[in-house]
Design a protein around this motif. Structure first.
Motif: not given
Length: 305
Positions: A92-107
């Motif tokens: 069930x693990x993804x072959x690759x994890x792809x994610x986009x994060x809004x720049x407002x989120x604290x790093x």
């Protein structure tokens, strides 16, 4: 026709090199010595190279053999990674994890969660996109990423699954040398309207980003850091994520404004994915880990998705 290489031949090669003899390699591999010798001979025939000098009591790698042995070790390690990845994907693990994060989120909490992700899934490839305000939703809809973190309107598209993640406090600030910094008492809307407001935009031709816009005089920026640089130079006032300006306020570089109507507001960030493509094992793990890292933040507003 040249016979193809096999991983078993490479394992035998490495075993002979590490144990120092065909008999010791046979004991390690639980095989008869003749099978080990035949495997090395077949490999040498395939490569058309002599891998061991057999003139002495113990086989010694030739110059070519030393290079091939190192290559064999590398290929065996890669094969182990491939097998482990295949087993994980089957589970069930993804072959690759792809994610986009809004720049407002604290790093900080995002970085903490991603560090933990790397430890939990060391062989998982990750694609992380952090661009303009509207980029996460665009990447999600284009299929570039599987997960996205960004603000979602009260009524989101039905084809998207939305989970509240956190609130980002936005506070009104201005450079210490700006005229508004010297104003006494809470500021009325009319006072703010006489000064340039530095406004965020998602960069789209028809941007609908308008939260907190008060002044009719405004400059628009698609990048938070660029806007912060102009803010510090006294070009105008604006609402900034509190985590980006707290230290600058403490140092006296910026001043937090107190307004009659409101002294700030929250922008909720959500984890979003297509309903037809739910997150896999790593994606769900990362979301839960982010929630742990964000535990000190405030709770979702009433009615948040």
């Amino acid at each position: 026709m040249i016979d193809p290489l096999t991983l078993d031949q490479l394992r035998v090669l490495v075993a002979v090199a590490e144990t120092g003899s065909f008999s010791a390699a046979a004991r390690r591999l639980r095989r008869v010595q003749s099978a080990v010798s035949q495997s090395i001979q077949a490999l040498e025939g395939t490569l058309r190279l002599s891998l061991f000098d057999r003139t002495g009591r113990r086989p010694l790698p030739t110059e070519a053999g030393r290079v091939i042995i190192e290559d064999a070790r590398l290929m065996l390690r890669q094969a182990e990674v491939l097998r482990a990845r295949a087993d994980s994907i089957a589970g069930g693990l993804e072959p690759e994890l792809t994610i986009a994060i809004n720049p407002l989120m604290p790093p900080a909490p995002a970085m903490e969660a991603l560090k933990a992700l790397r430890q939990e899934f060391p062989n998982l490839p990750v694609t992380l996109l952090t661009e303009g305000l509207g980029s996460p939703e665009r990447h999600l809809r284009e299929g570039t990423v599987r997960l996205a973190i960004y603000p979602v309107e009260a009524v989101g598209p039905l084809e998207l699954a939305v989970e509240f993640l956190m609130n980002v406090p936005m506070v009104p600030v201005v450079a210490a040398g700006h005229p508004l910094a010297r104003a006494e008492g809470p500021l009325a809307r009319e006072q703010l309207a006489r000064h340039v407001q530095l406004v965020l935009t998602d960069g789209a031709p028809k941007s609908n980003w308008s939260r907190g816009v008060i002044s009719p005089q405004h400059w628009r920026f698609a990048d938070l850091n660029t806007r912060l640089a102009f803010l510090r130079e006294g070009f105008g006032w604006c609402y900034m994520p509190e985590h980006m300006v707290a230290a600058l306020i403490g140092e006296g570089c910026l001043k937090r404004l107190h307004l009659l109507e409101e002294s700030g507001f929250n922008i909720p960030l959500h984890v979003v994915h297509e309903r037809s493509r739910p997150p896999g094992v790593a994606g769900r793990w990362l979301i839960n880990r982010m929630r742990q890292a964000l535990a000190p933040h405030d709770a979702p507003p009433p009615g948040a998705a």
